[in-house]
Design an enzyme around this catalytic site. Structure first.
Site, PDB file in Angstrom:
ATOM      1  N   ARG A  34       0.843  -1.198   0.000  1.00 26.32           N
ATOM      2  CA  ARG A  34       0.000   0.000   0.000  1.00 26.32           C
ATOM      3  C   ARG A  34       0.874   1.242   0.000  1.00 26.32           C
ATOM      4  NH1 ARG A  34      -2.755   0.306   5.959  1.00 26.32           N
ATOM      5  NH2 ARG A  34      -0.923  -0.330   7.126  1.00 26.32           N
ATOM      6  N   LEU A  79      -1.717 -12.221   3.656  1.00 28.55           N
ATOM      7  CA  LEU A  79      -1.126 -11.938   4.973  1.00 28.55           C
ATOM      8  C   LEU A  79      -1.461 -10.527   5.457  1.00 28.55           C
ATOM      9  CD1 LEU A  79       2.449 -13.444   4.423  1.00 28.55           C
ATOM     10  CD2 LEU A  79       0.332 -14.597   5.057  1.00 28.55           C
ATOM     11  N   SER A 124      -5.904 -16.917  12.837  1.00 23.98           N
ATOM     12  CA  SER A 124      -5.137 -16.641  14.062  1.00 23.98           C
ATOM     13  C   SER A 124      -5.682 -17.375  15.287  1.00 23.98           C
ATOM     14  CB  SER A 124      -5.207 -15.127  14.322  1.00 23.98           C
ATOM     15  OG  SER A 124      -4.825 -14.835  15.645  1.00 23.98           O
ATOM     16  N   GLU A 126      -5.990 -16.011  17.937  1.00 23.04           N
ATOM     17  CA  GLU A 126      -6.867 -15.048  18.627  1.00 23.04           C
ATOM     18  C   GLU A 126      -8.338 -15.390  18.421  1.00 23.04           C
ATOM     19  OE1 GLU A 126      -6.308 -12.019  20.665  1.00 23.04           O
ATOM     20  OE2 GLU A 126      -4.674 -13.404  20.965  1.00 23.04           O
ATOM     21  N   TYR A 148     -10.194  -7.379  16.723  1.00 23.39           N
ATOM     22  CA  TYR A 148      -9.300  -8.104  15.806  1.00 23.39           C
ATOM     23  C   TYR A 148      -9.699  -9.570  15.715  1.00 23.39           C
ATOM     24  CZ  TYR A 148      -5.108 -10.648  14.310  1.00 23.39           C
ATOM     25  OH  TYR A 148      -4.238 -11.504  13.666  1.00 23.39           O
ATOM     26  N   PHE A 187       4.532  -5.169  19.456  1.00 26.05           N
ATOM     27  CA  PHE A 187       4.160  -6.507  19.932  1.00 26.05           C
ATOM     28  C   PHE A 187       5.036  -6.867  21.133  1.00 26.05           C
ATOM     29  CE2 PHE A 187       2.997  -6.223  15.503  1.00 26.05           C
ATOM     30  CZ  PHE A 187       1.698  -6.710  15.498  1.00 26.05           C
ATOM     31  N   ARG A 190       8.908  -8.182  20.968  1.00 24.71           N
ATOM     32  CA  ARG A 190       9.898  -7.216  20.464  1.00 24.71           C
ATOM     33  C   ARG A 190       9.992  -6.004  21.385  1.00 24.71           C
ATOM     34  NH1 ARG A 190      11.877  -4.954  15.584  1.00 24.71           N
ATOM     35  NH2 ARG A 190      13.928  -4.211  16.230  1.00 24.71           N
ATOM     36  N   ARG A 277      -5.488  -4.603  28.413  1.00 23.12           N
ATOM     37  CA  ARG A 277      -6.553  -4.598  27.399  1.00 23.12           C
ATOM     38  C   ARG A 277      -7.944  -4.689  28.026  1.00 23.12           C
ATOM     39  NH1 ARG A 277      -3.198  -8.277  22.972  1.00 23.12           N
ATOM     40  NH2 ARG A 277      -1.710  -6.584  22.588  1.00 23.12           N
ATOM     41  N   GLU A 280      -9.040  -9.656  27.891  1.00 23.43           N
ATOM     42  CA  GLU A 280      -7.759 -10.342  27.677  1.00 23.43           C
ATOM     43  C   GLU A 280      -7.980 -11.777  27.202  1.00 23.43           C
ATOM     44  OE1 GLU A 280      -4.746 -10.604  26.772  1.00 23.43           O
ATOM     45  OE2 GLU A 280      -3.624  -9.734  28.448  1.00 23.43           O
TER      46      GLU A 280
END
Ligand code: NDP
Ligand code: GDR
Length: 319
Positions: A34, A79, A124, A126, A148, A187, A190, A277, A280
């Site tokens: 993009r 992805l 995912s 998630e 998400y 994240f 990292r 969050r 969670e």
């Protein structure tokens, strides 16, 4: 002539490892990118000359039609996503447009322009969210806990639906967390490895964190992209869980990263409600027996080894 492939999300962590793998295998790689005011080339700068970039966006169906027409792909790897769970509460509708409806847009582009292309959707763990069983496998029901996660459930089911409606070769890889030195800085892995390196080098004096008790099944991204490719080489399209089968707390992750640079994490870590969050996902632990047995997929890099590798990389980058 090698096979042609179209990869969305090519500038991200997984896109970069997958592009390396596909180039090694002799594919012609087209990458959907993009437009940004500054090109995001950190992860793929080293292979950019070998990739044919096509400008486009998952929210712009016309650009996806064009990308599929130009690349004539044998394989499409979707992805691209708004992939940061934390931001999905700040931008829930945008997350839905990219991470959910974007999947329909790319599936439609493939269906109308190259219906025999094999399609991979980045699903995912998630989606398991407030997990109803442990470990989680392909048959575990979904209970997403973030905008998400909800969007990924949509992306997952629309992929299954295109497989069943149009007989397309469409697969979903239900991948658990996977990390690397190319992981985005927000994240948790990292963020922690970069902070450990910066504190060691005297560039930072504290690390502000959210919930340290959350448990994740963390693997190495370089191993996980191999599973994506293997899924599209099968005779039949199917969905697979990809995971390590080990789970660790965020606290353990911090402990490993800080002790690698001989620091006591308790001297530097501050809990900041800003990073806690609204809902969670407490525990994720995957069962990837199916991927191991059917795909012959195997794990090569362990959790501790990966965290140490990431700290070393961040020490080098920050010096
Ligand atoms: P990243 O966040 O590193 O990369 C996401 C990519 O998507 C980037 O290239 C980004 O481009 C691109 N992108 C974002 N929005 C759009 C858009 N509207 N149109 C086109 N491209 C867009 O994610 P990862 O590499 O870690 O993950 C890859 C995929 O796998 C994602 O779908 C993620 O949700 C999923 N996933 C990841 C897991 C993990 O642990 N890493 C586990 C399970 C699933 P730009 O550079 O311009 O921002
Ligand atoms: P996750 O990854 O939400 O699992 O999604 P992330 O690294 O953001 O969080 C993991 C866990 O760590 C806890 N945590 C913190 N997280 C962040 N980012 N920052 C903090 O300060 C912090 N403190 C504690 C979180 O609450 C959470 O429990 C990733 C993404 O790659 C998704 O795209 C992918 O689908 C899933 O992994 C599988």
């Amino acid at each position: 002539m090698g096979k042609s492939t179209l990869v969305t999300g090519i500038t991200g962590q997984d896109g970069s490892y997958l592009a390396e793998l596909l180039l090694d295998k002799g594919y012609k790689v087209y990458g959907l990118r993009r437009r940004t005011s500054m090109p995001m080339m950190e992860n793929i700068g080293h292979i950019a000359k070998e990739i044919e970039f096509i400008d486009g966006d998952l929210m712009d169906k016309g650009s996806l039609d064009y990308a599929v027409k130009v690349s004539r792909p044998d394989e499409v790897y979707n992805l691209a996503a708004q992939s940061f769970v934390g931001s999905s509460w700040d931008q829930p509708a945008l997350t839905g447009q990219i991470t959910a409806i974007g999947v329909t847009n790319i599936l439609e582009a493939v269906r109308l322009n190259k219906p025999d292309a094999r399609f991979y959707q980045a699903s995912s763990s998630e989606m398991f969210g407030k997990a109803v069983e442990t470990p989680q496998k392909e048959t575990t029901p979904f209970y997403p806990r973030s905008p998400y996660g909800v969007a990924k459930v949509y992306g997952h089911w629309i992929t299954v639906n295109y497989r069943e409606s149009y007989n397309m070769f469409a697969c979903s890889g239900i991948l658990f967390n996977h990390e690397s030195p190319r992981r985005g800085l927000e994240f948790v892995t990292r963020k922690v490895t970069n902070a450990a390196a910066r504190i060691k080098l005297g560039l930072q004096d504290e690390l502000r964190m959210g919930n340290l008790d959350a448990k994740r099944d963390w693997g190495f991204a370089g191993d996980y992209v191999k599973a994506m490719w293997l899924m599209l080489q099968q005779e039949q399209p199917e969905d697979f869980v990809v995971s390590t089968g080990e789970t660790h707390t965020v606290e353990t992750l911090i402990e490993i990263a800080f002790s690698h640079v001989n620091l006591n994490w308790r001297d530097y870590v501050v809990i900041d409600p800003k990073f806690v969050r609204p809902a969670e996902v407490d525990l994720l632990l995957g069962d990837s027996t199916k991927a191991k047995e059917k795909l012959g997929w195997k794990l090569e890099v362990g959790f501790e080894e990966m965290i140490r590798m990431m700290v070393e990389n961040d020490l080098r980058l920050n010096r």
